[in-house]
Scaffold this motif. Structure first.
Motif, PDB file in Angstrom:
ATOM      1  N   ASP B 193       0.741  -1.217  -0.064  1.00 16.47           N
ATOM      2  CA  ASP B 193      -0.012  -0.043  -0.081  1.00 16.47           C
ATOM      3  C   ASP B 193       0.854   1.371   0.008  1.00 16.47           C
ATOM      4  N   TYR B 274      -2.309   1.219  10.342  1.00 21.60           N
ATOM      5  CA  TYR B 274      -3.130   0.081  10.223  1.00 21.60           C
ATOM      6  C   TYR B 274      -3.481  -0.695  11.196  1.00 21.60           C
ATOM      7  N   ASP B 278      -7.381  -3.990   8.237  1.00 20.22           N
ATOM      8  CA  ASP B 278      -6.345  -3.668   7.130  1.00 20.22           C
ATOM      9  C   ASP B 278      -5.438  -4.753   6.635  1.00 20.22           C
ATOM     10  N   ARG B 317      -7.245   1.608   5.319  1.00 23.40           N
ATOM     11  CA  ARG B 317      -7.059   1.697   3.897  1.00 23.40           C
ATOM     12  C   ARG B 317      -8.631   1.561   3.132  1.00 23.40           C
TER      13      ARG B 317
END
Lengths: 81, 336, 474
Positions: B193, B274, B278, B317
């Motif tokens: 990510d 996170y 996530d 996310r």
């Protein structure tokens, strides 16, 4: 008592020697801008040479208030009284 | 007269461009303009009944561990959510034949969030058959200034990262022969990510400048993964504790481990902020396609508290899909 | 309050509107400036407002007493009293720990066992600036350059005047004070001029300086792992970071003052186009160099005029070392000042010789050559300036000299293009008081340029994590 003209002549010698960049010819109206190489540093050297020649001392405000050679000559006359 | 009209038209045109620019900027979450606008709105319009998620400030995590019924109820809800996602994640990771190692890392083991979290998560690991590695004894006898960037920031410095890495290396050696059975015919181009192909110096506003390098696949590593793979792969998945902000790539835990094991490929997919939801979606969407053999999953009590919606809408996310539950909202209202 | 902070964007428009609404009454305008300046200063820590008030009040009354007596002895006494008190305050806040810890280090080296825990003294913002401002005023009156002020409120308002308070320019009472005594004229041209100068300052600070800052901080923090090329680029970047940061601040200050109908002293005049170190200093932080020249260099060199040329060298060395120490309580600043003192001394003594050299070469080539030499010298001294300690400086220098040369910079050298662009624009505009002075350009071009600059500033990521202006620490 020296005359203005005499003093200017004497100053001419001092300036020529201190600045050391060829002949200088001063008039009462001459300012630092008119003389090549006459800057704030030479100024102090010149003042010191003048002091030695005439045997008195300037104060800092006195020399900072000078505008041209005429002022310097007047100051010298005043001081040597 | 005519000249003035042209002047006014020009001024209007330029102001229009500026106005459009600021309008666009005010929609961009990360820009100063939008934060100025929203702080202005909040000051002027506090009685508004409509709910706009971006209005919610982050609440202090401690409030979730306060001794009252509403906080307890909320925390139970978060724990339940953690459990569901965690079990799902473990199941899917194990199904690939990879070895999953759980890493318990915190520099504040004594605060309620971590005490509650440790009890809960270590039990989860036990019931799901996951190795639970406690890193706390290794670091709790060290001064914070030795292993972290304290007093500026609580994340690990190079020394802290080295202590973690030395411990993790033991498990890497132990599971030297583990091999995943999963393989895929189609896979995404990007696995992590992070923004791909970064090579930037950043300081996160803390005057601790470091160089962030990512590969073209959005992972914090210096080279790209190729397929079919030829070396054993080790995956780091977690939040900032494994992302290692303020360290250059080669000084992070994953970078140090990579240097120790040139014959293995160390993949760092951790990302700041996170939590377990996530990890799960990142695994399903992208990470499983990297075909890791050993997985270091890092989590701590933060990840339970951070399932609270005010944190999720900033860091998850899938932030756009986050909606607070009734319980969360009612707790929020008592705190506001 | 930071010029580039959100609070200033609220604060300034309010002050601006109130100020011009009070146009008819100069006294009220001055009162507003006084109050808003103290708000501006107190925003950061209100307790230090009292220090500012004390310093300016003391400066006002001592100078008044000084001017009312004709006895040279008493005048000298008041002058010395003023120096002792103001320098005393400055030393207490800024240098106390430095002097004591340097002393204990020295004692330890001699084998004495000294224990010392540094005192917790917060450094009041702006103290170096307003101390010099007030001292300059008292000294001018002592030298009878101009009479002492008779208006207490105008005096303390002019010391605290917020555009110049925190990081200069170091004003002169005979320049700023009369502006407080006279009516301020509102004019649209001045407003446009002021806004443009502010905009240019913000651009230099936020877009250029803060961008370079990240690269520079990285290189200075990780110098052990970096190669000479990277470090050299980082030092060059810091040279321009410093310039954009500080000249940017000055531009904002001047522009901001102009919007209120005041003119502050010009502080920068395109220093990078200098062919000697002395010229560089005449164009860099001009208000400080003039201060040093008037109140340190000239008196010292006058005092030591019997020493001949050595007196000049001595005056340069002493005054620049003091100016170094003025920047902060650290040996790096003292060394930095001394190195500049030596360079200036050398230039003063070799003036004639250098004139002779210049005649031998092609004048353009000679100028460019000396410009580059001056730039290298300046950047080198900026390395001393930026280093956090003498050991840090030495470490970086050692790395530059001894490490292997790898021709792949670790910092983002694309940002060097910012520097090239800036220099080209400055060269093109070098006759203007500041580079973005384009009020004479056709309106559509100048407005479009201003809009573009606003867009660039607000697109910059640096706006999210603002760094302080570097000169705040001095």
């Amino acid at each position: 008592m020296k005359t203005q003209l005499q003093i200017i002549e004497e100053l001419n010698e001092i300036f020529t020697e201190v600045i050391d960049e060829g002949e200088v010819s001063l008039t009462p109206e001459t300012t630092a801008n008119d003389v090549d190489g006459w800057d704030s540093l030479n100024h102090i050297q010149i003042i010191y040479a003048v002091e030695k020649k005439y045997g008195f001392k300037f104060t800092l405000p006195e020399i900072q208030n000078l505008k041209n050679i005429g002022d310097l000559v007047n100051l010298i006359i005043e001081k040597s009284r | 007269m005519n000249k003035n009209a042209v002047k006014i038209l020009t001024a209007v045109l330029i102001l229009g461009v500026l106005g459009y620019f600021f309008y666009e900027k005010s929609k961009d979450k990360d820009s100063v303009v939008s934060s100025a606008v929203s702080s202005g709105e909040k000051a002027g319009d506090s009685t508004s009944s409509g709910i706009n998620l971006s209005d919610y400030d982050k609440i202090p995590r401690e409030e979730l561990y306060a001794d009252n019924d509403l906080a307890k109820k909320t925390l139970d809800e978060l724990k339940q959510r953690y459990k569901t996602d965690f079990e799902q994640l473990v199941k899917e990771m194990k199904a690939t034949g990879a070895k999953l190692v759980f890493c318990w890392i915190t520099t504040e083991p004594t605060i309620p969030m971590q005490r509650v979290g440790k009890e809960f998560i270590s039990n989860l690991c036990k019931t799901n058959g996951v190795d639970f590695i406690d890193f706390v004894p290794l670091i709790s006898n060290k001064k914070p200034e030795e292993i972290t960037f304290m007093p500026v920031d609580g994340h690990f410095n190079e020394n802290g990262a080295r202590i973690l890495t030395n411990e993790m290396a033991k498990y890497v050696k132990k599971y030297d022969n583990v091999k995943t059975t999963a393989t895929y015919t189609e896979r995404p181009k990007v696995f992590g990510d992070q923004d791909p192909n970064q090579n930037t110096i950043t300081d996160g506003g803390k005057n601790l400048p470091y160089k962030l390098v990512t590969n073209s696949q959005g992972l914090r590593m210096d080279y790209d993964l190729t397929f079919p793979k030829t070396k054993q792969r080790i995956l780091y998945i977690g939040d900032s504790a494994l992302f290692f902000p303020f360290l250059d790539n080669n000084k992070t835990g994953s970078g140090q481990l990579q240097a120790m094991f040139p014959n293995k490929e160390v993949i760092n997919a951790a990302k700041i902020g996170y939590s377990v939801d996530d990890y799960l979606s990142l695994w399903n969407d992208k990470l499983k396609y990297t075909e890791p053999d050993i997985i270091f999953l890092q989590s701590s009590g933060d990840d339970i508290a951070d399932l609270y919606f005010t944190h999720r809408i900033k860091y998850s996310r899938k932030a756009d899909e986050i909606k607070p539950t009734e319980t969360e909202l009612s707790l929020y209202k008592t705190l506001k | 309050m930071l010029f580039s902070s959100f609070s200033f964007f609220i604060f300034f428009p309010i002050v601006f509107i109130l100020y011009w609404a009070l146009k008819a009454n100069r006294k009220w305008q001055n009162m507003l400036l006084l109050v808003s300046s103290y708000v501006f200063y107190g925003w950061w820590d209100w307790r230090f407002c009292f220090l500012l008030l004390f310093s300016s009040t003391f400066g006002f009354f001592v100078t008044k007493l000084l001017s009312e007596t004709d006895s040279d002895k008493k005048r000298r006494l008041y002058m010395n009293l003023s120096i002792v008190v103001h320098i005393g305050i400055l030393c207490y806040y800024k240098y106390f720990n430095f002097f004591i810890s340097s002393f204990t280090d020295f004692a330890k080296n001699l084998g004495f066992n000294v224990d010392y825990t540094p005192l917790q003294i917060a450094l009041p913002l702006a103290i170096s600036f307003f101390t010099f401002h007030i001292l300059g005023y008292t000294y001018d009156v002592y030298q009878r350059k101009y009479p002492a002020s008779n208006n207490y409120f105008e005096f303390i308002a002019h010391i605290a005047f917020f555009p110049q308070l925190v990081a200069g320019p170091i004003e002169r009472a005979n320049h700023l004070l009369p502006q407080f005594a006279n009516k301020r004229q509102f004019s649209w041209i001045k407003m446009e001029d002021g806004l443009m100068q502010m905009l240019w300052g913000f651009f230099k600070k936020i877009v250029i300086a803060d961008t370079l800052a990240t690269q520079v901080n990285y290189a200075f923090a990780h110098y052990q792992d970096l190669h000479p090329i990277t470090l050299i680029i980082a030092v060059i970047m810091f040279t321009f970071q410093m310039y954009c940061d500080f000249s940017g601040y000055s531009d904002i200050a001047l522009g901001c003052a102009r919007l209120l109908g005041f003119e502050l002293l010009q502080n920068f005049n395109y220093p990078f186009f200098s062919t000697s170190v002395s010229e560089f200093w005449r164009k860099w932080h001009m208000s400080l160099s003039n201060w040093i020249q008037d109140y340190l260099f000239t008196p010292i060199s006058f005092n030591k005029r019997a020493w001949g040329k050595f007196g000049i060298f001595y005056a340069a060395l002493v005054s620049f070392t003091i100016s170094g120490l003025w920047h902060g309580a650290n040996w790096t600043f003292i060394i930095w000042g001394a190195v500049h003192g030596i360079a200036i001394g050398y230039e003063l003594l070799t003036k004639k010789k250098r004139k002779g050299w210049a005649k031998k070469y092609n004048p353009i080539a000679y100028s460019i050559g000396s410009g580059i030499l001056v730039f290298i010298f300046w950047s080198f001294t900026q390395l001393i300036f930026r280093a956090t300690s003498v050991d840090h400086f030495y470490g970086i220098l050692k790395q530059i000299v001894t490490a292997k040369w790898v021709f792949q910079p670790e910092v983002n050298s694309v940002y060097l293009l910012y520097i090239v662009g800036l220099l080209l624009f400055e060269w093109f505009q070098r006759s203007k008081p500041y580079a973005l002075q384009i009020i004479n350009w056709p309106y559509y071009i100048k407005w479009a340029i201003c809009a573009l600059i606003i867009i660039t500033i607000f697109s910059s990521k640096n706006l999210n994590n603002q760094t302080e202006f570097l000169y705040f620490q001095f």
